[in-house]
Design a protein around this motif. Sequence first.
Motif, PDB file in Angstrom:
ATOM      1  N   LEU A  45      58.429  11.150 -39.323  1.00  0.00           N
ATOM      2  CA  LEU A  45      58.452  11.795 -38.038  1.00  0.00           C
ATOM      3  C   LEU A  45      57.855  10.943 -37.086  1.00  0.00           C
ATOM      4  O   LEU A  45      58.231  10.689 -35.915  1.00  0.00           O
ATOM      5  CB  LEU A  45      57.963  13.154 -37.933  1.00  0.00           C
ATOM      6  CG  LEU A  45      57.949  14.135 -36.906  1.00  0.00           C
ATOM      7  CD1 LEU A  45      59.460  14.255 -36.157  1.00  0.00           C
ATOM      8  CD2 LEU A  45      57.355  15.503 -36.946  1.00  0.00           C
ATOM      9  N   ALA A  46      56.797  10.525 -37.329  1.00  0.00           N
ATOM     10  CA  ALA A  46      55.694   9.808 -36.523  1.00  0.00           C
ATOM     11  C   ALA A  46      56.348   8.180 -36.221  1.00  0.00           C
ATOM     12  O   ALA A  46      56.467   7.737 -35.320  1.00  0.00           O
ATOM     13  CB  ALA A  46      54.324   9.385 -37.158  1.00  0.00           C
ATOM     14  N   ALA A  47      57.073   7.740 -37.432  1.00  0.00           N
ATOM     15  CA  ALA A  47      57.829   6.698 -37.251  1.00  0.00           C
ATOM     16  C   ALA A  47      59.008   6.774 -36.312  1.00  0.00           C
ATOM     17  O   ALA A  47      59.328   5.735 -35.462  1.00  0.00           O
ATOM     18  CB  ALA A  47      58.455   6.186 -38.649  1.00  0.00           C
ATOM     19  N   ALA A  48      59.856   8.028 -36.129  1.00  0.00           N
ATOM     20  CA  ALA A  48      60.938   8.180 -35.446  1.00  0.00           C
ATOM     21  C   ALA A  48      60.303   8.425 -34.184  1.00  0.00           C
ATOM     22  O   ALA A  48      61.027   7.885 -32.927  1.00  0.00           O
ATOM     23  CB  ALA A  48      61.562   9.603 -35.995  1.00  0.00           C
TER      24      ALA A  48
ATOM     25  N   ARG B 244      61.550   2.565 -27.363  1.00  0.00           N
ATOM     26  CA  ARG B 244      62.775   2.104 -26.954  1.00  0.00           C
ATOM     27  C   ARG B 244      62.846   2.687 -25.664  1.00  0.00           C
ATOM     28  O   ARG B 244      63.418   1.653 -24.780  1.00  0.00           O
ATOM     29  CB  ARG B 244      64.028   2.791 -27.782  1.00  0.00           C
ATOM     30  CG  ARG B 244      65.284   2.367 -27.521  1.00  0.00           C
ATOM     31  CD  ARG B 244      66.303   2.663 -28.472  1.00  0.00           C
ATOM     32  NE  ARG B 244      66.329   4.186 -28.738  1.00  0.00           N
ATOM     33  CZ  ARG B 244      66.009   4.659 -30.026  1.00  0.00           C
ATOM     34  NH1 ARG B 244      65.856   3.830 -31.127  1.00  0.00           N
ATOM     35  NH2 ARG B 244      65.789   6.073 -30.282  1.00  0.00           N
ATOM     36  N   ALA B 245      62.249   3.718 -25.189  1.00  0.00           N
ATOM     37  CA  ALA B 245      62.603   4.279 -23.823  1.00  0.00           C
ATOM     38  C   ALA B 245      61.384   3.471 -23.210  1.00  0.00           C
ATOM     39  O   ALA B 245      61.506   3.645 -21.809  1.00  0.00           O
ATOM     40  CB  ALA B 245      62.352   5.637 -23.824  1.00  0.00           C
ATOM     41  N   GLY B 246      60.389   3.104 -23.674  1.00  0.00           N
ATOM     42  CA  GLY B 246      59.145   2.677 -22.777  1.00  0.00           C
ATOM     43  C   GLY B 246      58.039   3.556 -22.307  1.00  0.00           C
ATOM     44  O   GLY B 246      57.305   3.163 -21.507  1.00  0.00           O
ATOM     45  N   SER B 247      58.284   4.803 -22.686  1.00  0.00           N
ATOM     46  CA  SER B 247      57.482   6.119 -22.453  1.00  0.00           C
ATOM     47  C   SER B 247      57.718   7.148 -23.365  1.00  0.00           C
ATOM     48  O   SER B 247      58.563   7.067 -24.122  1.00  0.00           O
ATOM     49  CB  SER B 247      57.987   6.511 -20.978  1.00  0.00           C
ATOM     50  OG  SER B 247      59.000   6.969 -21.053  1.00  0.00           O
ATOM     51  N   ASP B 248      56.777   8.215 -23.331  1.00  0.00           N
ATOM     52  CA  ASP B 248      56.777   9.219 -24.149  1.00  0.00           C
ATOM     53  C   ASP B 248      57.813   9.921 -24.133  1.00  0.00           C
ATOM     54  O   ASP B 248      58.374  10.576 -24.673  1.00  0.00           O
ATOM     55  CB  ASP B 248      55.530   9.940 -24.471  1.00  0.00           C
ATOM     56  CG  ASP B 248      55.132  10.451 -22.915  1.00  0.00           C
ATOM     57  OD1 ASP B 248      56.058  10.308 -21.813  1.00  0.00           O
ATOM     58  OD2 ASP B 248      54.118  11.361 -22.760  1.00  0.00           O
ATOM     59  N   SER B 249      58.666  10.108 -22.848  1.00  0.00           N
ATOM     60  CA  SER B 249      59.890  10.708 -22.609  1.00  0.00           C
ATOM     61  C   SER B 249      61.070  10.455 -23.465  1.00  0.00           C
ATOM     62  O   SER B 249      61.965  11.250 -23.765  1.00  0.00           O
ATOM     63  CB  SER B 249      60.217  10.635 -21.124  1.00  0.00           C
ATOM     64  OG  SER B 249      60.819   9.119 -20.831  1.00  0.00           O
ATOM     65  N   GLY B 250      60.948   9.177 -23.961  1.00  0.00           N
ATOM     66  CA  GLY B 250      62.020   8.717 -24.932  1.00  0.00           C
ATOM     67  C   GLY B 250      62.054   9.591 -26.047  1.00  0.00           C
ATOM     68  O   GLY B 250      63.168  10.082 -26.691  1.00  0.00           O
ATOM     69  N   TRP B 251      60.828  10.368 -26.540  1.00  0.00           N
ATOM     70  CA  TRP B 251      61.005  11.104 -27.649  1.00  0.00           C
ATOM     71  C   TRP B 251      60.925  12.744 -27.348  1.00  0.00           C
ATOM     72  O   TRP B 251      61.777  13.595 -27.632  1.00  0.00           O
ATOM     73  CB  TRP B 251      59.794  10.778 -28.531  1.00  0.00           C
ATOM     74  CG  TRP B 251      59.721  12.029 -29.799  1.00  0.00           C
ATOM     75  CD1 TRP B 251      58.874  13.261 -29.764  1.00  0.00           C
ATOM     76  CD2 TRP B 251      60.353  12.274 -30.899  1.00  0.00           C
ATOM     77  NE1 TRP B 251      58.968  13.818 -30.865  1.00  0.00           N
ATOM     78  CE2 TRP B 251      59.764  13.217 -31.626  1.00  0.00           C
ATOM     79  CE3 TRP B 251      61.337  11.236 -31.370  1.00  0.00           C
ATOM     80  CZ2 TRP B 251      60.314  13.475 -32.745  1.00  0.00           C
ATOM     81  CZ3 TRP B 251      61.671  11.632 -32.721  1.00  0.00           C
ATOM     82  CH2 TRP B 251      61.430  12.752 -33.396  1.00  0.00           C
TER      83      TRP B 251
ATOM     84  N   ALA C  44      52.041   4.812 -24.579  1.00  0.00           N
ATOM     85  CA  ALA C  44      52.519   6.035 -24.992  1.00  0.00           C
ATOM     86  C   ALA C  44      52.756   6.183 -26.551  1.00  0.00           C
ATOM     87  O   ALA C  44      52.677   7.321 -27.021  1.00  0.00           O
ATOM     88  CB  ALA C  44      53.512   6.504 -24.124  1.00  0.00           C
ATOM     89  N   ALA C  45      52.861   4.897 -27.111  1.00  0.00           N
ATOM     90  CA  ALA C  45      53.202   4.868 -28.582  1.00  0.00           C
ATOM     91  C   ALA C  45      52.257   4.858 -29.373  1.00  0.00           C
ATOM     92  O   ALA C  45      52.282   4.965 -30.840  1.00  0.00           O
ATOM     93  CB  ALA C  45      54.306   3.861 -28.890  1.00  0.00           C
ATOM     94  N   ILE C  46      50.775   4.616 -29.189  1.00  0.00           N
ATOM     95  CA  ILE C  46      49.713   4.444 -29.684  1.00  0.00           C
ATOM     96  C   ILE C  46      49.454   5.690 -30.933  1.00  0.00           C
ATOM     97  O   ILE C  46      48.924   5.552 -31.994  1.00  0.00           O
ATOM     98  CB  ILE C  46      48.411   4.107 -28.978  1.00  0.00           C
ATOM     99  CG1 ILE C  46      48.794   2.771 -28.124  1.00  0.00           C
ATOM    100  CG2 ILE C  46      47.226   4.231 -29.774  1.00  0.00           C
ATOM    101  CD1 ILE C  46      48.739   1.500 -28.859  1.00  0.00           C
ATOM    102  N   ALA C  47      49.544   6.970 -30.114  1.00  0.00           N
ATOM    103  CA  ALA C  47      49.211   8.116 -30.698  1.00  0.00           C
ATOM    104  C   ALA C  47      50.171   7.994 -32.207  1.00  0.00           C
ATOM    105  O   ALA C  47      49.856   8.512 -33.135  1.00  0.00           O
ATOM    106  CB  ALA C  47      49.418   9.293 -30.043  1.00  0.00           C
TER     107      ALA C  47
END
Length: 336
Positions: free
Chosen positions: A143-146, A153-160, A95-98
């Motif tokens: 913004l992308a780094a954040a 940290r969350a292991g999924s895109d829900s973390g952001w 999920a973090a690749i993008a």
Amino acid sequence: MSARMQASPEGGTRRARLEAEARDIAREVSCRRSNLYATREFQDDAEARLADLLANSPKDPEVALLAAQLTEGRILERYRREQAALMPAVPATPAAIAAHRALGEARFEMAQSRLRMDLNGADSSEWNLWQDRHLEAAQRASLAAAELSAIERAGSDSGWRNLPPDQQRELRDLVADNGTFDTPIAPRNYRDVAEETQDIFEGHQPVREAINDTGFAPFGPTEPRQRTPSDQDARDTTSTTAAAQRTARDGIGGQKQPPPPDRARRLTQQKRRREARSRGVRALMRDIKANQRYLKQLDRAVDSADIKIASPLNQNGSMFDLTMLSFLLETIDKSR
């Protein structure tokens, strides 16, 4: 485009719009040319052509053109490598690749915008345009780094996605505080940029005179700032504490404190090193004017490491360092 512009009356809205489009196209073409100049194949071919001209026809106008193109390509390659070195590893979380890709694209644009700023230091309007583009790319990068940080940290895109907007902004500002997204705040002399780049190619850490960047944090110094682990822990301090720390660093009213003795010593060493390079270049130019075997002398200089560029960009050695290229540009400009 040109025909449409000619057909439009001067001073009209349509003419102004077409002229703006033409300027944007010219900027895009310039960026693509810079990308070409930074390639290893172009650098090798241009160096060979420049060496031939200096040996046989040193007053040919193409000498200045080639020197400018070689310089432009090397500075862009330096900026790209600096940005690439700041990229995190490819994330294990799909999920973090993008976000990782978006960060890389924005950093690439930061490198290109910084080069355009260097090239347009004497044109305030053009410099400001590229400063805006650099700042916009830096903001997208932070913004992308954040987002990348929150997802990993969350292991999924829900973390952001689940962070409230104010917490997303807070995380972005926290990420930007590491200094690697800084945007230059003042134009620089192009010759100084070239000399600084040559220092880096030779394995030296350039030293810059301090500038007053009060009120511009975190978009102050132009070189990426790498924090130590202790600095990383300190990023959780409040903005009030951070402001107090900046005041202590800069002095009352934002005035910089005198540089420490070590900095003064390094500045002196840097000045001597650059002066020595300049003397070497002038000696080579005297050889050219005396019709001596310039290429043979250059080969000996490369073999003896008198002209040394310790960089992946120039891993096979180079006959022309950036001091030499700058000297060629200045000499030809003065003779016109």
